[in-house]
Design a protein around this motif. Structure first.
Motif, PDB file in Angstrom:
ATOM      1  N   HIS A   1      44.710  47.371  16.225  1.00  0.00           N
ATOM      2  CA  HIS A   1      43.414  47.350  15.812  1.00  0.00           C
ATOM      3  C   HIS A   1      42.614  47.291  14.683  1.00  0.00           C
ATOM      4  O   HIS A   1      43.405  46.008  14.234  1.00  0.00           O
ATOM      5  CB  HIS A   1      43.444  49.395  15.236  1.00  0.00           C
ATOM      6  CG  HIS A   1      43.688  50.291  16.200  1.00  0.00           C
ATOM      7  ND1 HIS A   1      42.668  50.339  16.809  1.00  0.00           N
ATOM      8  CD2 HIS A   1      45.010  51.119  16.384  1.00  0.00           C
ATOM      9  CE1 HIS A   1      43.317  51.065  17.834  1.00  0.00           C
ATOM     10  NE2 HIS A   1      44.322  51.785  17.894  1.00  0.00           N
ATOM     11  N   ASN A   2      41.272  47.512  14.324  1.00  0.00           N
ATOM     12  CA  ASN A   2      40.946  46.688  12.774  1.00  0.00           C
ATOM     13  C   ASN A   2      40.869  45.789  13.314  1.00  0.00           C
ATOM     14  O   ASN A   2      40.826  44.067  12.003  1.00  0.00           O
ATOM     15  CB  ASN A   2      41.326  46.777  11.851  1.00  0.00           C
ATOM     16  CG  ASN A   2      41.216  48.338  11.959  1.00  0.00           C
ATOM     17  OD1 ASN A   2      40.346  49.513  11.906  1.00  0.00           O
ATOM     18  ND2 ASN A   2      42.736  49.176  10.954  1.00  0.00           N
TER      19      ASN A   2
ATOM     20  N   ILE B   1      42.849  44.301  21.666  1.00  0.00           N
ATOM     21  CA  ILE B   1      41.406  43.789  20.285  1.00  0.00           C
ATOM     22  C   ILE B   1      40.737  44.918  20.433  1.00  0.00           C
ATOM     23  O   ILE B   1      39.634  45.008  20.819  1.00  0.00           O
ATOM     24  CB  ILE B   1      41.464  42.539  20.151  1.00  0.00           C
ATOM     25  CG1 ILE B   1      42.291  41.723  19.908  1.00  0.00           C
ATOM     26  CG2 ILE B   1      40.285  42.083  19.034  1.00  0.00           C
ATOM     27  CD1 ILE B   1      41.992  39.884  21.070  1.00  0.00           C
ATOM     28  N   GLU B   2      40.611  46.080  19.428  1.00  0.00           N
ATOM     29  CA  GLU B   2      39.342  46.810  18.876  1.00  0.00           C
ATOM     30  C   GLU B   2      39.709  46.536  17.656  1.00  0.00           C
ATOM     31  O   GLU B   2      40.348  46.432  16.900  1.00  0.00           O
ATOM     32  CB  GLU B   2      40.219  48.358  19.557  1.00  0.00           C
ATOM     33  CG  GLU B   2      39.592  49.724  18.732  1.00  0.00           C
ATOM     34  CD  GLU B   2      38.148  49.427  19.413  1.00  0.00           C
ATOM     35  OE1 GLU B   2      37.838  48.721  20.536  1.00  0.00           O
ATOM     36  OE2 GLU B   2      37.770  49.651  18.702  1.00  0.00           O
ATOM     37  N   ARG B   3      37.644  46.727  17.617  1.00  0.00           N
ATOM     38  CA  ARG B   3      37.653  46.299  16.567  1.00  0.00           C
ATOM     39  C   ARG B   3      37.904  47.530  15.632  1.00  0.00           C
ATOM     40  O   ARG B   3      37.394  47.364  13.893  1.00  0.00           O
ATOM     41  CB  ARG B   3      35.843  46.384  16.220  1.00  0.00           C
ATOM     42  CG  ARG B   3      34.148  45.822  15.259  1.00  0.00           C
ATOM     43  CD  ARG B   3      33.766  45.560  15.688  1.00  0.00           C
ATOM     44  NE  ARG B   3      33.015  47.123  16.685  1.00  0.00           N
ATOM     45  CZ  ARG B   3      32.006  47.803  17.211  1.00  0.00           C
ATOM     46  NH1 ARG B   3      31.188  46.547  17.394  1.00  0.00           N
ATOM     47  NH2 ARG B   3      31.543  48.435  17.132  1.00  0.00           N
ATOM     48  N   THR B   4      37.976  49.163  15.975  1.00  0.00           N
ATOM     49  CA  THR B   4      37.854  49.731  14.891  1.00  0.00           C
ATOM     50  C   THR B   4      38.810  50.355  14.497  1.00  0.00           C
ATOM     51  O   THR B   4      40.362  49.283  15.089  1.00  0.00           O
ATOM     52  CB  THR B   4      37.273  51.177  15.014  1.00  0.00           C
ATOM     53  OG1 THR B   4      37.257  51.587  16.899  1.00  0.00           O
ATOM     54  CG2 THR B   4      35.839  50.591  15.954  1.00  0.00           C
ATOM     55  N   ASP B   5      39.114  51.726  14.075  1.00  0.00           N
ATOM     56  CA  ASP B   5      40.741  52.011  13.808  1.00  0.00           C
ATOM     57  C   ASP B   5      40.895  52.985  15.420  1.00  0.00           C
ATOM     58  O   ASP B   5      42.158  53.422  14.789  1.00  0.00           O
ATOM     59  CB  ASP B   5      41.492  52.393  12.139  1.00  0.00           C
ATOM     60  CG  ASP B   5      39.916  53.815  12.797  1.00  0.00           C
ATOM     61  OD1 ASP B   5      39.151  54.042  12.593  1.00  0.00           O
ATOM     62  OD2 ASP B   5      40.436  54.045  10.927  1.00  0.00           O
ATOM     63  N   HIS B   6      40.326  53.344  16.046  1.00  0.00           N
ATOM     64  CA  HIS B   6      40.786  54.414  16.908  1.00  0.00           C
ATOM     65  C   HIS B   6      40.543  53.353  18.698  1.00  0.00           C
ATOM     66  O   HIS B   6      39.893  51.950  18.270  1.00  0.00           O
ATOM     67  CB  HIS B   6      39.784  55.022  16.777  1.00  0.00           C
ATOM     68  CG  HIS B   6      38.601  55.477  16.353  1.00  0.00           C
ATOM     69  ND1 HIS B   6      38.263  55.235  15.139  1.00  0.00           N
ATOM     70  CD2 HIS B   6      37.432  55.107  16.924  1.00  0.00           C
ATOM     71  CE1 HIS B   6      36.466  54.727  15.589  1.00  0.00           C
ATOM     72  NE2 HIS B   6      36.169  54.392  16.400  1.00  0.00           N
ATOM     73  N   LEU B   7      40.269  54.554  18.787  1.00  0.00           N
ATOM     74  CA  LEU B   7      40.022  53.432  20.550  1.00  0.00           C
ATOM     75  C   LEU B   7      38.818  53.978  21.632  1.00  0.00           C
ATOM     76  O   LEU B   7      38.280  55.137  20.868  1.00  0.00           O
ATOM     77  CB  LEU B   7      40.845  54.366  22.117  1.00  0.00           C
ATOM     78  CG  LEU B   7      42.535  53.421  21.160  1.00  0.00           C
ATOM     79  CD1 LEU B   7      43.476  54.335  22.647  1.00  0.00           C
ATOM     80  CD2 LEU B   7      43.086  52.230  21.310  1.00  0.00           C
ATOM     81  N   SER B   8      38.223  52.700  21.874  1.00  0.00           N
ATOM     82  CA  SER B   8      36.620  53.764  22.686  1.00  0.00           C
ATOM     83  C   SER B   8      36.129  54.185  21.887  1.00  0.00           C
ATOM     84  O   SER B   8      35.741  55.029  21.852  1.00  0.00           O
ATOM     85  CB  SER B   8      37.493  54.943  23.851  1.00  0.00           C
ATOM     86  OG  SER B   8      37.603  54.718  24.942  1.00  0.00           O
ATOM     87  N   ASP B   9      35.626  53.588  20.929  1.00  0.00           N
ATOM     88  CA  ASP B   9      34.261  53.949  20.122  1.00  0.00           C
ATOM     89  C   ASP B   9      33.718  54.183  20.583  1.00  0.00           C
ATOM     90  O   ASP B   9      32.874  55.443  20.044  1.00  0.00           O
ATOM     91  CB  ASP B   9      34.252  52.536  19.060  1.00  0.00           C
ATOM     92  CG  ASP B   9      33.150  52.946  17.750  1.00  0.00           C
ATOM     93  OD1 ASP B   9      33.898  53.569  16.812  1.00  0.00           O
ATOM     94  OD2 ASP B   9      32.412  52.487  17.527  1.00  0.00           O
ATOM     95  N   THR B  10      32.582  54.069  21.797  1.00  0.00           N
ATOM     96  CA  THR B  10      31.159  54.976  21.982  1.00  0.00           C
ATOM     97  C   THR B  10      31.714  56.000  22.490  1.00  0.00           C
ATOM     98  O   THR B  10      30.600  56.925  22.221  1.00  0.00           O
ATOM     99  CB  THR B  10      31.210  54.141  23.457  1.00  0.00           C
ATOM    100  OG1 THR B  10      31.077  52.420  22.815  1.00  0.00           O
ATOM    101  CG2 THR B  10      29.957  54.751  23.996  1.00  0.00           C
TER     102      THR B  10
END
Lengths: 276, 796
Positions: free
Chosen positions: B92-93, B33-42
């Motif tokens: 994503h999202n 589960i990822e908050r953004t539309d890409h991986l590894s936001d940091t």
């Protein structure tokens, strides 16, 4: 703790230089050569060798200064010794010459040496006198900060000059675009500009203020204040550039002439040994 | 009906990615589960081309995804390809808003209102937190953004910046060169910003370059701009773009809402975990930065381990071989687990740690096996590590004149805490009293421990207080003599500028400064005149109890300071029992009276001290000062620094403030408690035994130290090409010559790889600091705080 090069370690190198000069002078006084004293006697050769050695060692300072992180003694110690032993060279080399001068390569080397020493003496004077003057003049601002303040003032001046007529706008625009700090060596050393556009604008606005329509008075007062501020700033910046130039300029004589001296010295030695 | 998985991984940083990839590899049902539309936001948000480092090198990588040091783009591409190849199920999202349920049936709530069900949850959301959004209607418009990569990207637009913190101010000023900028401030001042930013934004507003709406909030976003609520009512602001910089919510609240507990209220505290990273909620695992592992490789290993644990496979932790090697000296038959248990049983100060914490603690620590007489550390060393005695005993020689005067500390005790607390030199020499087993822990791990485990802090404080009193006040007194003083003593903490006591107050005790330093001043002719500066390891405030008069001066903390407050009557009692101590205190008293009179007559000296303290020199251990009456501005100091340190000068001679002719250039002060050390992921910043704070080669170039240094003395620099030799420059004119062109162009190989550089006081160069040694006029000197008074009285 901070210690000036002149008093370094209780005048250690002043004492060395005085001792060297005294010993050389004593020898010279009590020495009775066959002809009148010259560089060809045993004392002459002795003093000449010491002098040549000193010159090479004094020039080595330029190398030591650039050997960052190397060497055992601090550069300050080197400079203190450089100054005092450089001065002792006046005595050593003059006695070596036996006061015989002429239009030849030998005297050329002597004259070059004295010029180098003379420029060095100015350098010592500059190093003692100017640093404090520079700090006082800067009042905590670097030249870069002063330039920044000037461009801020320029912007405010242009804003204040709006609606005050073309005549004043021209003066203010010239002040902001044509005022220059530094420039050629001569301009840097002079430290003032008799035809400074900022100063002209200040005087110009001030004289026109009396004749200006009443509703311009407030804006004109503001403009005069801003221009006066910039005029002071420009003066300080020019003074800063001037002091920096004075701290540096003598090196442009001292260093190249010392290389010329080295060449003349080699010519002098070769001439002595091959053509005497 | 919600979807149901065996494992749900929340957050796709290195830890989460690795866990999801491992789950895919093992063929178990999973979701990432990822908050953004890409991986590894940091890492995605790192600037373009940033070099990502692969520390710690000793640790092997255990993950189905590969990882090696390289550019941000390469690292991200490798991971994306790995994730695609393994057919990892990524959602994503999807922003997690809470976790309910228990092992076997967790329900993960998403912001969209959906729910994901899973038997196990792996939480790897990092520490970056959720960026706060405007939270108003219309905010989803694409020109409402929460980040600004490069202000030069925008030209000729009208941009509204929302938020009056540093990020908002910096964005607004950066944009104002090419755009028309409006800044929206909820308050009526810019109070949350750094002083420099505060001054810059106020000036930009005064100059009319930026327009500011004070006491204003955003009501809604419309097609052609926004509607704001001002004190005078609503107003419509036309704009092309909105950049909202409203900060982030730290993840702790969210994690606590999932039922996870934290050991303390400390902001840096991390959740308590089992050796297999399971939290107090069974089935809920926490890995990555949130679990206290900020390095990529560690995090990826945990991702692998946690999935194997869920599958029921016992995994030997990646650190097992490393720990085994550390304990080699104890013989071949002892297992790592046994030793860990022995440490827990024998050392009370460490017994409050979980096994996982202790293992990590041991990974950072060194194990020593000294024989009788081996020196552990010397008096006046500048080391700050902490020693726990697992077995055996050590002797503390506190009297430099007589080594036979010693205190023996046995199994379970510790030494070295005084330098840890004060950030100053060792106050005693410690030798092994018999063959012993000691654990040496570096300062950073110890501070991390003290901050997260309350029991450690308490144990340390109590023991340290008694030892500090004995060392700094009364080395010859016996412990029994001191008992009364110690019993009544308290620890007091002060922030910079706080008043310890004021002139005219009733004297309530004597302060023994255990860390930091203080400034003593007195009102003379209506002005505050600084009389002296007193550093850690000294006492202050003895005059009032001794004379039974009111306080004769005001004492303020020059930096963050901690003191041990001794009760007046207990202090006087101690003096009456020890004539020798009384004599010493009396002599010191008279010295201070004499010095005070001298300083009162030379207020200029006090002004210089005050100036130096204001520049933060009070927390320095060694600071570069320039006497401007001697400085000829040749910049030879900078040139020497650059030439001896890979082409980048670590000092800026011209920058920095000046008072009278004393100039404090921008250069490292080697602080007692270095701010730069506070948050260094690979622990690359150290203090050498002689006191130099330096950055080791394992710097990963993250820039944390640069941001944390309040004095701006750390730079990020690439490697520079070597220069030709001195003679080839002199004779053949090959350049750049010595001292010229401070930064020759970086070679192709070195491009993009920048690391933090700072003054290391030339610790590796014989003869000492190159800046001072190459100053031709003796203007540059290095000064220790103890010498301020001398400088001030010479200059004043």
């Amino acid at each position: 703790m901070n210690q000036s090069i002149l008093v370094y370690r209780g005048f250690r190198y002043l004492k060395v230089a005085i001792a060297l000069s005294l010993i050389a002078s004593l020898f010279y006084v009590f020495h009775q050569p066959m002809q009148r004293p010259n560089g060809g006697t045993w004392l002459g050769y002795g003093l000449g060798s010491i002098g040549a050695g000193l010159i090479v060692w004094l020039m080595w300072f330029g190398i030591r200064k650039r050997r960052y992180g190397g060497g055992r003694a601090m550069v300050e110690e080197w400079l203190s010794a450089h100054v005092y032993l450089g001065l002792s060279l006046i005595v050593v080399a003059t006695l070596h010459s036996g006061f015989k001068f002429g239009w030849n390569v030998h005297t050329l080397a002597y004259v070059l040496m004295m010029t180098v020493i003379g420029s060095g003496i100015f350098g010592v004077y500059a190093y003692v006198r100017y640093p404090t003057l520079m700090t006082e003049n800067q009042r905590g601002a670097t030249l870069e900060m002063m330039m920044g303040q000037m461009s801020d003032l320029d912007r405010e001046c242009r804003a204040a000059a709006m609606g005050l007529g073309d005549d004043i706008a021209r003066l203010v625009l010239a002040a902001s675009q044509e005022t220059c700090i530094g420039g050629s060596v001569w301009r840097q050393l002079r430290g003032t500009d008799p035809s400074c556009p900022t100063h002209s604008a200040l005087v110009g606005v001030h004289t026109r203020a009396a004749a200006a329509p009443g509703d311009h008075a407030v804006a004109l007062r503001r403009l005069v204040t801003l221009l006066q501020r910039k005029d002071d700033l420009v003066g300080r910046a020019r003074r800063d550039v001037q002091i920096k130039a004075l701290l540096d300029i003598w090196l442009y004589i001292h260093v190249p002439l010392s290389f010329a001296l080295l060449a003349a010295l080699i010519a002098h030695i070769v001439a002595v040994f091959f053509y005497w | 009906m919600a979807e149901r998985f065996r494992v749900a991984v929340v957050g796709s940083g290195p830890a989460g990615l690795s866990a999801a990839a491992q789950a895919a590899e093992r063929g178990i049902s999973h979701v990432l589960i990822e908050r953004t539309d890409h991986l590894s936001d940091t890492i995605y948000k790192y600037q373009k081309g940033k070099f990502v480092m692969g520390h710690p090198e000793v640790l092997p990588l255990r993950s189905p995804l590969s990882f090696g040091a390289g550019q941000r783009e390469t690292v991200l591409d490798t991971w994306s390809q790995g994730i695609a190849k393994l057919k990892t199920n990524v959602r994503h999202n999807a922003e997690m808003t809470g976790i309910a349920g228990a092992k076997g049936a967790f329900r993960i709530a998403l912001k969209s209102g959906e729910t994901v069900e899973a038997e196990h949850v792996v939480l790897s959301i990092g520490l970056q937190g959720n960026i706060r959004t405007l939270g108003v209607p219309g905010q989803e418009r694409p020109w409402v953004q929460y980040q600004l990569d490069d202000p030069k990207e925008y030209d000729g637009e009208t941009i509204v910046v929302v938020g009056a913190g540093d990020a908002g101010i910096e964005n607004a000023i950066g944009l104002s060169d090419q755009n028309s900028v409006i800044i929206i401030n909820l308050g009526d001042e810019f109070v949350r910003s750094k002083p420099a930013n505060n001054a810059a934004i106020l000036k930009a507003i005064a100059d009319g370059r930026i327009e500011c709406f004070y006491k204003t909030s955003v009501a809604r976003v419309e097609d052609d701009g926004i509607v704001v609520k001002t004190p005078d009512g609503e107003a419509h602001v036309k704009c092309d773009r909105v950049i909202a910089r409203l900060g982030a919510d730290p993840p702790r609240k969210l994690v606590e809402a999932c039922g996870v507990t934290f050991p303390s209220q400390d902001r840096a505290a991390l959740p308590e975990l089992s050796p297999s990273y399971e939290s107090n909620v069974p089935g809920l695992y926490i890995i990555g930065a949130l679990a206290g592992y900020p390095l990529i490789k560690q995090a990826m290993n945990q991702g692998y381990e946690v999935i194997e644990t869920i599958l029921g496979n016992p995994v030997e932790p990646a650190d097992e071989p490393l720990l085994r090697k550390k304990f080699e000296g104890l013989g071949p038959d002892v297992t790592v687990d046994q030793i860990i248990q022995t440490i827990q049983a024998n050392v009370p100060v460490l017994s409050g740690l979980t096994t996982l914490q202790l293992r990590e603690f041991m990974l950072d620590s060194k194990v020593h096996f000294p024989t009788k007489g081996t020196v552990i550390f010397q008096r006046n060393d500048f080391t700050s590590s902490f020693y726990s005695i697992v077995e055996g005993a050590v002797a503390v020689q506190f009297d430099p004149a007589d080594p036979s005067k010693q205190v023996v500390l046995g199994t379970g005790q510790f030494v070295g805490e005084m330098s840890l607390i004060s950030g100053r030199r060792r106050t005693a020499t410690v030798v092994a009293h018999e063959r012993s087993v000691l654990i040496e822990t570096p300062r950073r791990s110890m501070i991390k421990l003290v901050n997260s485990v309350a029991s450690v802090r308490r144990a340390l404080d109590e023991a340290a207080m008694a030892r500090q009193i004995q060392t700094h006040l009364s080395p010859s007194s016996t412990t029994a003599d001191l008992a009364e003083v110690v019993a009544s003593a308290k620890i007091a903490k002060y922030s910079r500028g706080d008043v310890l006591f004021r002139e005219g107050d009733k004297g309530d005790g004597v302060h023994l400064i255990r860390s930091g330093s203080v400034m003593v001043s007195r009102q003379i002719g209506g002005r505050d005149i600084v009389l002296s500066y007193v550093a850690a390891g000294n006492y202050i405030g003895e005059m009032s109890p001794m004379t039974e008069a009111l306080r004769s001066a005001t004492v303020r903390a020059a930096v963050a300071t901690e003191t041990v407050v001794l009760e007046s009557s207990a202090f006087m009692g101690l003096l009456s029992r020890s004539p020798e101590l009384r004599k010493r205190v009396e002599t010191q008293f008279q010295d201070r009276l004499m010095s005070n009179v001298r300083m009162e007559n030379r207020p200029e000296s006090g002004n210089i001290i005050q100036f130096l303290i204001e520049q933060g020199v009070g927390e320095a251990t060694d600071v570069l000062l320039i006497d401007e009456s001697l400085c000829v501005r040749c910049d030879n100091c900078e040139k020497a620094c650059a030439e001896t340190h890979g082409g980048t000068s670590r000092l800026n001679r011209e920058a920095g403030p000046t008072y009278a002719t004393v100039h404090v250039p921008t250069s490292c002060r080697h602080c007692e408690h270095p701010h730069c050390m506070a948050d260094c992921p690979p622990d690359a910043i150290h203090r050498s035994p002689n006191g130099e704070v330096f950055i080791a080669d394992n710097c990963i170039g993250c820039g944390n130290c640069q941001r944390n240094c309040p004095y701006g003395v750390i730079q990020m620099a690439g490697e520079t090409a070597p220069k030709p030799g001195l003679l080839s420059w002199l004779l053949f004119g090959s350049g750049p010559g010595p001292g010229q062109d401070k930064r020759p162009k970086a070679g192709k190989k070195a491009e993009g790889r920048k690391v933090a550089v700072k003054c290391d006081m030339c610790k590796d160069i014989a003869g000492g600091p190159a800046c001072v040694r190459s100053c031709p006029t003796g203007a540059a000197i290095r000064v220790k705080p103890e010498e301020f008074l001398v400088i001030a009285s010479r200059k004043g």
